[in-house]
Design a protein around this motif. Sequence first.
Motif, short mmCIF file in Angstrom:
data_model
loop_
_atom_site.label_atom_id
_atom_site.label_comp_id
_atom_site.label_asym_id
_atom_site.label_seq_id
_atom_site.Cartn_x
_atom_site.Cartn_y
_atom_site.Cartn_z
N THR D 10 46.86 -25.39 26.99
CA THR D 10 48.15 -26.01 27.30
C THR D 10 49.33 -25.37 26.58
O THR D 10 50.47 -25.75 26.82
CB THR D 10 48.15 -27.51 26.95
OG1 THR D 10 47.95 -27.65 25.54
CG2 THR D 10 47.07 -28.26 27.70
N TYR D 11 49.06 -24.50 25.62
CA TYR D 11 50.20 -23.85 24.96
C TYR D 11 49.81 -22.45 24.53
O TYR D 11 48.65 -22.15 24.32
CB TYR D 11 50.73 -24.71 23.80
CG TYR D 11 49.89 -24.76 22.55
CD1 TYR D 11 48.64 -25.34 22.55
CD2 TYR D 11 50.38 -24.24 21.36
CE1 TYR D 11 47.89 -25.41 21.39
CE2 TYR D 11 49.63 -24.31 20.20
CZ TYR D 11 48.39 -24.89 20.23
OH TYR D 11 47.65 -24.95 19.09
N SER D 12 50.80 -21.60 24.37
CA SER D 12 50.51 -20.19 24.12
C SER D 12 50.36 -19.91 22.63
O SER D 12 51.31 -20.06 21.88
CB SER D 12 51.65 -19.32 24.67
OG SER D 12 51.86 -19.63 26.02
N PRO D 13 49.17 -19.52 22.23
CA PRO D 13 48.99 -19.22 20.80
C PRO D 13 49.79 -17.99 20.39
O PRO D 13 50.12 -17.14 21.20
CB PRO D 13 47.50 -18.99 20.67
CG PRO D 13 46.99 -18.73 22.03
CD PRO D 13 47.93 -19.36 23.00
N ALA D 14 50.10 -17.96 19.09
CA ALA D 14 50.93 -16.90 18.51
C ALA D 14 50.25 -15.54 18.59
O ALA D 14 50.91 -14.52 18.67
CB ALA D 14 51.23 -17.24 17.06
N VAL D 15 48.95 -15.52 18.53
CA VAL D 15 48.24 -14.25 18.54
C VAL D 15 47.59 -14.02 19.89
O VAL D 15 47.29 -14.96 20.62
CB VAL D 15 47.15 -14.17 17.44
CG1 VAL D 15 47.77 -13.79 16.12
CG2 VAL D 15 46.38 -15.46 17.35
N ASP D 16 47.37 -12.77 20.17
CA ASP D 16 46.78 -12.39 21.45
C ASP D 16 45.25 -12.48 21.33
O ASP D 16 44.57 -11.48 21.14
CB ASP D 16 47.24 -10.96 21.76
CG ASP D 16 46.72 -10.50 23.11
OD1 ASP D 16 46.46 -11.37 23.96
OD2 ASP D 16 46.57 -9.28 23.28
N ILE D 17 44.73 -13.70 21.38
CA ILE D 17 43.29 -13.93 21.27
C ILE D 17 42.79 -14.48 22.60
O ILE D 17 43.47 -15.31 23.21
CB ILE D 17 42.95 -14.98 20.19
CG1 ILE D 17 43.71 -14.72 18.90
CG2 ILE D 17 41.45 -15.04 19.92
CD1 ILE D 17 43.59 -15.84 17.89
N ASP D 18 41.64 -14.05 23.00
CA ASP D 18 41.03 -14.63 24.18
C ASP D 18 40.71 -16.10 23.89
O ASP D 18 40.01 -16.41 22.92
CB ASP D 18 39.75 -13.85 24.51
CG ASP D 18 38.98 -14.49 25.66
OD1 ASP D 18 39.52 -14.50 26.78
OD2 ASP D 18 37.88 -15.01 25.40
N LEU D 19 41.24 -16.99 24.70
CA LEU D 19 41.11 -18.42 24.42
C LEU D 19 39.65 -18.90 24.51
O LEU D 19 39.28 -19.85 23.83
CB LEU D 19 41.99 -19.25 25.36
CG LEU D 19 43.50 -19.12 25.14
CD1 LEU D 19 44.24 -20.08 26.06
CD2 LEU D 19 43.86 -19.42 23.69
N ASN D 20 38.85 -18.24 25.33
CA ASN D 20 37.43 -18.62 25.40
C ASN D 20 36.72 -18.34 24.08
O ASN D 20 35.95 -19.16 23.60
CB ASN D 20 36.73 -17.87 26.53
CG ASN D 20 36.85 -18.61 27.84
OD1 ASN D 20 36.90 -19.83 27.86
ND2 ASN D 20 36.93 -17.85 28.93
N THR D 21 36.99 -17.15 23.52
CA THR D 21 36.39 -16.79 22.24
C THR D 21 36.82 -17.79 21.16
O THR D 21 36.01 -18.26 20.36
CB THR D 21 36.83 -15.38 21.81
OG1 THR D 21 36.55 -14.47 22.89
CG2 THR D 21 36.12 -14.91 20.55
N LEU D 22 38.10 -18.12 21.17
CA LEU D 22 38.63 -19.04 20.17
C LEU D 22 38.01 -20.43 20.31
O LEU D 22 37.52 -21.01 19.33
CB LEU D 22 40.16 -19.11 20.34
CG LEU D 22 40.94 -19.87 19.28
CD1 LEU D 22 40.70 -19.30 17.90
CD2 LEU D 22 42.44 -19.82 19.61
N ALA D 23 38.01 -20.96 21.53
CA ALA D 23 37.48 -22.31 21.74
C ALA D 23 35.98 -22.36 21.45
O ALA D 23 35.49 -23.33 20.86
CB ALA D 23 37.76 -22.76 23.18
N THR D 24 35.26 -21.32 21.85
CA THR D 24 33.82 -21.26 21.58
C THR D 24 33.57 -21.32 20.08
O THR D 24 32.65 -22.01 19.62
CB THR D 24 33.23 -19.96 22.17
OG1 THR D 24 33.46 -19.96 23.57
CG2 THR D 24 31.73 -19.86 21.90
N THR D 25 34.38 -20.60 19.31
CA THR D 25 34.19 -20.57 17.85
C THR D 25 34.51 -21.93 17.24
O THR D 25 33.78 -22.43 16.38
CB THR D 25 35.07 -19.48 17.21
OG1 THR D 25 34.84 -18.25 17.91
CG2 THR D 25 34.72 -19.30 15.74
#
Lengths: 134, 134, 134, 134
Positions: D10-25
């Motif tokens: 729902t919002y754009s994170p500051a860093v260019d990270i794949d959101l799937n990788t982030l959420a999975t972690t």
Amino acid sequence: MTYTRQMLDTYSPAVDIDLNTLATTIDALNECAQACIVDVDADLGVPNPTEMVKCIRLCLHCADVCTAAARIIGRVAQYEADITRPSLEACVAACKTCGDECERHAHMHEHCRICAEVCRRCEHACRELLDALK
Amino acid sequence: MTYTRQMLDTYSPAVDIDLNTLATTIDALNECAQACIVDVDADLGVPNPTEMVKCIRLCLHCADVCTAAARIIGRVAQYEADITRPSLEACVAACKTCGDECERHAHMHEHCRICAEVCRRCEHACRELLDALK
Amino acid sequence: MTYTRQMLDTYSPAVDIDLNTLATTIDALNECAQACIVDVDADLGVPNPTEMVKCIRLCLHCADVCTAAARIIGRVAQYEADITRPSLEACVAACKTCGDECERHAHMHEHCRICAEVCRRCEHACRELLDALK
Amino acid sequence: MTYTRQMLDTYSPAVDIDLNTLATTIDALNECAQACIVDVDADLGVPNPTEMVKCIRLCLHCADVCTAAARIIGRVAQYEADITRPSLEACVAACKTCGDECERHAHMHEHCRICAEVCRRCEHACRELLDALK
């Protein structure tokens, strides 16, 4: 004057609570959480840890409720009685039960004697704050 | 079947609780804590964060009580009603208040809409567990 | 002598660390976590919270890494350098960044001035402990 | 799609990270923290807890670093590499050490087998995120 007390002094909390009572409770909660964490570590190192299982479990509970309560009552600007009161009541119960169990081992283990003392102080502080919030 | 459910399945808890109800509540508490943490971050980034101050504060409270409760009810072997029940009651109150506030912003902010949904689910799960523990 | 110091005194930690350095760091970490939690609450209450968004986010990070590190280094019996060192390094970074940001607001907000001071003390204590653990 | 993934969407994170990788972690970290908490409780209940002391201590460390890291990387808007990276590195080390120790008990205790599996998944997820953050 602890840093907690100094911090609280810089802005007006939403509720009419004596800041000394509040700061004393916050500091007692953090002390208690830390004492319980260290006591778990010490209990695990005694010759027969089987005897300390109940003490370890109660210290783990006590550390978690005290850490949460210190955070919640430290955020005084949005005081919510329905969150604050049961949080403090959980601490009173955890400190009482954990303090009783630590006291049973106090004659054998100095770390339990100190932990019991810290739990009693925290239980007392939480009760005082609950009374003050009435 | 979540890992929480699998873990609880491997040993017999001290109390006669349905393990599905217990595991569902633990997972709901952790989901709610995490949603509230992310919602605070998202709220701080809206054009006018002043409007979100109450929402942020309630999310912070909610995250802390839910994290603590997930830990406490996850340690089923030493069930202590006087610690468990007020911890869950604090969660019910926090999820209710936080869910209500998030809902007020749901039409403007999708993160608040989702956070409200997660709070409602967690509130419901905690109430079910409280009933089951009676 | 704080309770943390008294507790550590009752059993021999696995690593050859000066107990004063260890206890000082644990107490500094808990003080810093609490100061950051209260500072977030105070920052949210200023007339224009938009200016405090970065400060709030850094305080939230700082509180979480400090709480975790206090727990980890408080459990001295199973010292694991690969867990302890990065945990303390995360605290050094969080305290430095958060302390710098709080200092920017120190002339305007007394709570930020105190929080910066507590962050500096904690950063210093963590660096000392990291040196002592070498 | 988990709630964590929905929230991040729902919002754009500051860093260019794949959101799937982030959420999975984030989800793996919360699962791991919870599994470790339950494993401690289960370990304390085995006939001879003395054999589980190392496992308990490592699970306690692992739970605390994972809870903190989930909170920190969940607040993506203020990404600070010097805080995020060591926090994740502490998790990698804790999950590795804890997973190894749990695996040693896996043939005897099903709860340790599951906890080892959850630690491995979390270690893997943290490594992937660290790579993605490079």
